[in-house]
Design an enzyme around this catalytic site. Sequence first.
Site, mmCIF file in Angstrom:
data_model
loop_
_atom_site.group_PDB
_atom_site.id
_atom_site.type_symbol
_atom_site.label_atom_id
_atom_site.label_comp_id
_atom_site.label_asym_id
_atom_site.label_seq_id
_atom_site.Cartn_x
_atom_site.Cartn_y
_atom_site.Cartn_z
ATOM 1 C CB ALA A 66 -0.999 -0.090 1.213
ATOM 2 N N GLY A 111 0.555 -4.971 0.886
ATOM 3 C CA GLY A 111 -0.680 -4.950 -0.028
ATOM 4 C C GLY A 111 -0.215 -5.514 -1.315
ATOM 5 C CD GLU A 114 -2.705 -7.103 2.908
ATOM 6 O OE1 GLU A 114 -2.472 -5.853 2.438
ATOM 7 O OE2 GLU A 114 -3.137 -7.252 4.050
ATOM 8 C CD GLU A 134 1.276 -5.162 5.934
ATOM 9 O OE1 GLU A 134 2.060 -6.211 6.371
ATOM 10 O OE2 GLU A 134 0.695 -5.398 4.836
HETATM 11 N N1 COA Z 1 4.625 2.991 -0.755
HETATM 12 C C1 COA Z 1 4.877 4.351 -1.212
HETATM 13 N N2 COA Z 1 6.078 4.362 -2.180
HETATM 14 C C2 COA Z 1 6.968 3.200 -2.118
HETATM 15 C C3 COA Z 1 6.236 2.068 -1.628
HETATM 16 C C4 COA Z 1 5.164 1.785 -0.945
HETATM 17 N N3 COA Z 1 5.033 0.817 -0.224
HETATM 18 N N4 COA Z 1 7.445 1.076 -1.826
HETATM 19 C C5 COA Z 1 8.426 1.835 -2.661
HETATM 20 N N5 COA Z 1 7.958 2.988 -2.821
HETATM 21 C C6 COA Z 1 8.568 4.087 -3.616
HETATM 22 C C7 COA Z 1 10.037 4.718 -2.966
HETATM 23 O O1 COA Z 1 9.528 5.769 -2.016
HETATM 24 C C8 COA Z 1 10.669 5.380 -4.017
HETATM 25 O O2 COA Z 1 10.209 6.431 -4.406
HETATM 26 P P1 COA Z 1 10.994 7.720 -4.753
HETATM 27 O O3 COA Z 1 12.065 7.319 -5.774
HETATM 28 O O4 COA Z 1 10.166 8.710 -4.995
HETATM 29 O O5 COA Z 1 11.696 8.065 -3.366
HETATM 30 C C9 COA Z 1 10.418 4.043 -5.133
HETATM 31 O O6 COA Z 1 9.333 3.653 -4.704
HETATM 32 C C10 COA Z 1 11.466 3.355 -5.193
HETATM 33 O O7 COA Z 1 11.639 2.597 -4.170
HETATM 34 P P2 COA Z 1 13.137 2.296 -3.112
HETATM 35 O O8 COA Z 1 12.685 2.160 -1.804
HETATM 36 O O9 COA Z 1 14.070 3.562 -3.518
HETATM 37 O O10 COA Z 1 13.819 1.008 -3.984
HETATM 38 P P3 COA Z 1 14.600 0.089 -3.093
HETATM 39 O O11 COA Z 1 15.203 -0.713 -4.283
HETATM 40 O O12 COA Z 1 15.715 0.756 -2.430
HETATM 41 O O13 COA Z 1 13.804 -0.685 -1.877
HETATM 42 C C11 COA Z 1 12.202 -1.886 -1.066
HETATM 43 C C12 COA Z 1 13.029 -1.483 -2.524
HETATM 44 C C13 COA Z 1 10.739 -2.690 -1.696
HETATM 45 C C14 COA Z 1 12.682 -2.770 -0.353
HETATM 46 C C15 COA Z 1 11.565 -0.572 -0.447
HETATM 47 O O14 COA Z 1 10.803 0.197 -1.560
HETATM 48 C C16 COA Z 1 10.594 -0.759 0.690
HETATM 49 O O15 COA Z 1 10.746 -1.156 1.757
HETATM 50 N N6 COA Z 1 9.174 -0.472 0.196
HETATM 51 C C17 COA Z 1 8.175 -0.547 1.132
HETATM 52 C C18 COA Z 1 7.819 -1.899 1.680
HETATM 53 C C19 COA Z 1 6.496 -1.965 2.422
HETATM 54 O O16 COA Z 1 6.796 -1.638 3.725
HETATM 55 N N7 COA Z 1 5.400 -2.399 2.114
HETATM 56 C C20 COA Z 1 4.270 -2.386 2.772
HETATM 57 C C21 COA Z 1 3.567 -1.391 2.953
HETATM 58 S S1 COA Z 1 1.935 -1.190 3.832
#
Ligand code: COA
Length: 260
Positions: A66, A111, A114, A134
């Site tokens: 999400a 999400g 999910e 989460e």
């Molecule tokens: N919501 C909003 N934005 C997200 C996102 C999310 N769940 N997951 C990734 N993004 C965005 C990042 O903010 C970034 O945006 P920006 O370039 O404008 O700063 C872009 O996507 C790329 O992500 P980034 O974190 O730079 O890539 P990465 O390769 O370093 O890491 C992940 C990848 C998946 C490990 C990391 O993005 C992450 O932990 N995401 C969240 C996962 C999460 O907690 N999901 C559950 C949400 S309830």
Amino acid sequence: MSDPLVLVTDADGIRRITVNRPDKLNALNAATLDALQAAFDAAATDDAVRVVVLTGAGPKAFVAGADIAEMADLRPTEGRDFSLRGQRLMRSIETLPKPVVAMVNGFALGGGLELAMGCHLRIAADTAKVGQPEIGLGLIPGFGGSQRLLRLAGRAATLELCLLGAPVTAERALQLGIVNRVVPATELEAETLKVATQLAASAPLALRATLDVVNIGGECGIEEGLQYETAQFGLMFATDDMREGTRAFMERRKPSFTGR
Ligand code: COA
């Protein structure tokens, strides 16, 4: 004009729905949830669609969760509404009257997992990572994850993934029963297409009945489940496709199913 949040294409009875926010790793904001809902509602009622393949745009992610930026400032009632919006989408995928295959091409987190778990089959690239992270945000799964993971993988795996929050590899997800198949990333498209092509050529009413009996059977006692199976089994004898399937077997030819 900005890119559509969801891409929809058709080929040979296979509808492909792609979450299209690759710069945000396909994170699900409210507008994307709405676009997905509209895409699945349309697929449900279009007889030309025999099977749906769901995936994420770009090389990195199926869906990374999400949208955290959108959630950050929500108030409790807004959080509840966001959860309901996601749950409604996942439930309409799960109860779609035709099979939905998740092609998990990268991160399927929060999400994203999910969403994949709402689908009927999950085929993952060996590079994919899945999890319910989460807890690290001070949150819990809100789009049905706690309930579907429990049903798919059991209590031990659900508590491990949700309490610790660490993503697992596709191979580990396969061991836990979270995904159906893991293939090399370079073969993901071909393998998914093979499965989707088989489903698109199968008898639609029998596919639908299979989805129904499994969905209902998962939530009721054995007696009711068996009765429902018998009722659906009997109903199949009213279909042209059942006559065609059995005749084709006896005539040693491939059946041609029409969905009647
Ligand atoms: N919501 C909003 N934005 C997200 C996102 C999310 N769940 N997951 C990734 N993004 C965005 C990042 O903010 C970034 O945006 P920006 O370039 O404008 O700063 C872009 O996507 C790329 O992500 P980034 O974190 O730079 O890539 P990465 O390769 O370093 O890491 C992940 C990848 C998946 C490990 C990391 O993005 C992450 O932990 N995401 C969240 C996962 C999460 O907690 N999901 C559950 C949400 S309830």
